[in-house]
Motif scaffolding. Structure first.
Motif, PDB file in Angstrom:
ATOM      1  N   ALA A  16       0.887  -1.240   0.036  1.00 31.12           N
ATOM      2  CA  ALA A  16      -0.215  -0.093   0.019  1.00 31.12           C
ATOM      3  C   ALA A  16       0.902   1.404   0.132  1.00 31.12           C
ATOM      4  O   ALA A  16       0.234   2.426  -0.246  1.00 31.12           O
ATOM      5  CB  ALA A  16      -1.121   0.082   1.122  1.00 31.12           C
ATOM      6  N   ALA A  17       2.250   1.150  -0.110  1.00 30.77           N
ATOM      7  CA  ALA A  17       3.001   2.233   0.214  1.00 30.77           C
ATOM      8  C   ALA A  17       2.790   3.240  -1.138  1.00 30.77           C
ATOM      9  O   ALA A  17       2.532   2.829  -2.341  1.00 30.77           O
ATOM     10  CB  ALA A  17       4.425   1.857   0.158  1.00 30.77           C
ATOM     11  N   PRO A  18       2.914   4.613  -0.803  1.00 27.41           N
ATOM     12  CA  PRO A  18       2.807   5.503  -1.964  1.00 27.41           C
ATOM     13  C   PRO A  18       3.957   5.338  -3.142  1.00 27.41           C
ATOM     14  O   PRO A  18       5.204   4.987  -2.340  1.00 27.41           O
ATOM     15  CB  PRO A  18       2.662   7.094  -1.102  1.00 27.41           C
ATOM     16  N   SER A  19       3.682   5.483  -4.153  1.00 26.94           N
ATOM     17  CA  SER A  19       4.782   5.225  -5.346  1.00 26.94           C
ATOM     18  C   SER A  19       6.107   6.275  -4.914  1.00 26.94           C
ATOM     19  O   SER A  19       7.171   6.074  -4.831  1.00 26.94           O
ATOM     20  CB  SER A  19       4.251   5.756  -6.606  1.00 26.94           C
ATOM     21  N   ALA A  20       5.823   7.743  -4.343  1.00 30.17           N
ATOM     22  CA  ALA A  20       6.737   8.498  -4.073  1.00 30.17           C
ATOM     23  C   ALA A  20       7.722   8.114  -3.188  1.00 30.17           C
ATOM     24  O   ALA A  20       8.942   8.193  -3.098  1.00 30.17           O
ATOM     25  CB  ALA A  20       6.259   9.975  -3.533  1.00 30.17           C
ATOM     26  N   ARG A  21       7.348   7.579  -1.893  1.00 29.13           N
ATOM     27  CA  ARG A  21       8.178   6.923  -0.985  1.00 29.13           C
ATOM     28  C   ARG A  21       8.851   5.656  -1.435  1.00 29.13           C
ATOM     29  O   ARG A  21       9.846   5.512  -0.998  1.00 29.13           O
ATOM     30  CB  ARG A  21       7.119   6.478   0.234  1.00 29.13           C
ATOM     31  N   LEU A  22       8.185   5.003  -2.343  1.00 29.39           N
ATOM     32  CA  LEU A  22       9.038   3.661  -2.774  1.00 29.39           C
ATOM     33  C   LEU A  22      10.091   4.111  -3.779  1.00 29.39           C
ATOM     34  O   LEU A  22      11.153   3.597  -3.764  1.00 29.39           O
ATOM     35  CB  LEU A  22       7.845   2.889  -3.608  1.00 29.39           C
ATOM     36  N   THR A  23       9.829   4.884  -4.526  1.00 36.72           N
ATOM     37  CA  THR A  23      10.781   5.419  -5.497  1.00 36.72           C
ATOM     38  C   THR A  23      12.053   6.038  -4.971  1.00 36.72           C
ATOM     39  O   THR A  23      13.078   6.226  -5.413  1.00 36.72           O
ATOM     40  CB  THR A  23      10.548   6.188  -6.718  1.00 36.72           C
ATOM     41  N   ALA A  24      11.975   6.749  -3.509  1.00 35.61           N
ATOM     42  CA  ALA A  24      12.769   7.326  -2.909  1.00 35.61           C
ATOM     43  C   ALA A  24      13.803   6.151  -2.579  1.00 35.61           C
ATOM     44  O   ALA A  24      14.979   6.736  -2.062  1.00 35.61           O
ATOM     45  CB  ALA A  24      12.343   8.205  -1.708  1.00 35.61           C
ATOM     46  N   ARG A  62       1.620  -3.071  -7.311  1.00 37.30           N
ATOM     47  CA  ARG A  62       0.415  -2.736  -7.416  1.00 37.30           C
ATOM     48  C   ARG A  62      -0.695  -3.727  -7.891  1.00 37.30           C
ATOM     49  O   ARG A  62      -1.737  -3.955  -7.552  1.00 37.30           O
ATOM     50  CB  ARG A  62       0.221  -1.541  -8.419  1.00 37.30           C
ATOM     51  N   ILE A  63      -0.040  -4.868  -8.611  1.00 37.04           N
ATOM     52  CA  ILE A  63      -0.429  -5.698  -9.396  1.00 37.04           C
ATOM     53  C   ILE A  63      -1.001  -6.693  -7.980  1.00 37.04           C
ATOM     54  O   ILE A  63      -2.309  -7.246  -8.126  1.00 37.04           O
ATOM     55  CB  ILE A  63       0.107  -6.715 -10.438  1.00 37.04           C
ATOM     56  N   VAL A  64      -0.111  -7.139  -7.050  1.00 37.69           N
ATOM     57  CA  VAL A  64      -0.481  -7.939  -6.122  1.00 37.69           C
ATOM     58  C   VAL A  64      -1.526  -7.356  -5.378  1.00 37.69           C
ATOM     59  O   VAL A  64      -2.465  -8.079  -4.780  1.00 37.69           O
ATOM     60  CB  VAL A  64       0.837  -8.263  -5.325  1.00 37.69           C
ATOM     61  N   ALA A  65      -1.593  -6.052  -5.058  1.00 35.04           N
ATOM     62  CA  ALA A  65      -2.339  -5.456  -4.066  1.00 35.04           C
ATOM     63  C   ALA A  65      -3.727  -5.598  -4.629  1.00 35.04           C
ATOM     64  O   ALA A  65      -4.691  -5.554  -4.081  1.00 35.04           O
ATOM     65  CB  ALA A  65      -1.961  -3.831  -3.726  1.00 35.04           C
ATOM     66  N   ALA A 100     -10.919 -10.161  -2.024  1.00 36.09           N
ATOM     67  CA  ALA A 100     -11.737  -9.778  -0.776  1.00 36.09           C
ATOM     68  C   ALA A 100     -13.114  -9.221  -1.140  1.00 36.09           C
ATOM     69  O   ALA A 100     -14.018  -9.543  -0.541  1.00 36.09           O
ATOM     70  CB  ALA A 100     -10.937  -8.778   0.027  1.00 36.09           C
ATOM     71  N   ARG A 101     -13.006  -8.460  -2.221  1.00 36.13           N
ATOM     72  CA  ARG A 101     -14.249  -7.722  -2.482  1.00 36.13           C
ATOM     73  C   ARG A 101     -15.321  -8.736  -3.335  1.00 36.13           C
ATOM     74  O   ARG A 101     -16.582  -8.595  -3.028  1.00 36.13           O
ATOM     75  CB  ARG A 101     -13.984  -6.786  -3.812  1.00 36.13           C
ATOM     76  N   ALA A 102     -14.760  -9.808  -3.761  1.00 35.70           N
ATOM     77  CA  ALA A 102     -15.675 -10.889  -4.538  1.00 35.70           C
ATOM     78  C   ALA A 102     -16.606 -11.629  -3.322  1.00 35.70           C
ATOM     79  O   ALA A 102     -17.406 -12.113  -3.638  1.00 35.70           O
ATOM     80  CB  ALA A 102     -15.030 -11.815  -5.341  1.00 35.70           C
TER      81      ALA A 102
END
Length: 250
Positions: A88-96, A109-112, A119-121
């Motif tokens: 769930a981490a934001p992209s900006a923090r990941l790329t840092a 993102r694919i796994v998330a 879960a929604r199903a």
């Protein structure tokens, strides 16, 4: 009589270097063996017996095919806390972080997205009240590790079957704007009969604020006028949630 064939020397001409074919670098043998062992363990025993860093390694294998990803997996967990928080981490923090590029973020993102969809199903088109544990699991999966507040409304029909799950607003780390009129108006558009309100607290503590209590009361009052029932307001924290209904606020 034909002249004998000319002989050509294999020595390079002066000033020219022979062209050598460069082999494409691949993963080291020990990395290949490690990946095979980890994948085999996963297929035999599933994820339950694997620590978070090994499960994260499996995800990173696809994004980084020619490098040891164990150090990066451990760095991500150290930075964000656990496997779900990394997803769930934001992209900006990941790329840092060194070593994290677009391919890594894409795999996360694919796994998330897959986890949220599964879960929604389990709750969509089903009687929500009878599937309360599945509903809580869905809300935790989608919202527990977000770093900003999000306000969602689950719209139910007369049989309490979930007909829509909609994000009404997103905000900052400690505030999200909510407009009771819009919440109720959307319920009428969907021909809903009941609502469940859900929002998260990025701090991890699901205790409702005075603003949470006030906006809940406003939505309940607006809904009652139009014949809609508010079953509950869930505040999702990290590891636990707060139910307005269970705690006597509704």
């Amino acid at each position: 009589m034909s002249p004998p064939p000319r002989q050509f020397s294999e020595a390079p001409l002066p000033g020219f270097e022979p062209v050598r074919t460069r082999r494409r670098a691949g993963p080291e043998p020990h990395q290949v063996a490690h990946r095979k062992r980890l994948r085999a363990r996963f297929m035999q025993g599933g994820a339950e017996a694997m620590p978070d860093y090994e499960l994260l390694e499996l995800v990173l294998f696809r994004a980084i095919p020619r490098r040891d990803v164990k150090p990066l997996a451990k760095q991500l967990l150290m930075e964000f806390g656990d496997f779900n928080a990394v997803l769930a981490a934001p992209s900006a923090r990941l790329t840092a972080l060194p070593g994290v590029g677009e391919s890594v973020i894409q795999e996360l993102r694919i796994v998330a997205a897959a986890a949220e969809r599964m879960a929604r199903a389990r709750v969509l088109d089903r009687a929500v009240i009878a599937s309360w544990d599945a509903l809580l699991h869905y809300c935790r999966t989608c919202m527990a590790h977000r770093e900003t507040e999000q306000f969602r409304v689950l719209y139910l029909d007369r049989k309490n079957i979930l007909i829509a799950d909609e994000q009404q607003a997103s905000g900052t780390v400690d505030h999200v704007p909510v407009y009771p009129r819009e919440v109720v108006k959307r319920g009428l558009e969907l021909s809903a009969s009941a609502l469940i309100l859900v929002h998260n607290h990025p701090s991890g503590d699901p205790t409702p604020s005075e603003a949470d209590i006030l906006v809940t009361r406003q939505i309940v009052d607006a809904a009652e006028v139009l014949g809609l029932t508010v079953h509950d307001h869930l505040v999702i924290g990290k590891g636990r949630e707060f139910s307005f209904r269970a705690e006597g606020y509704l």
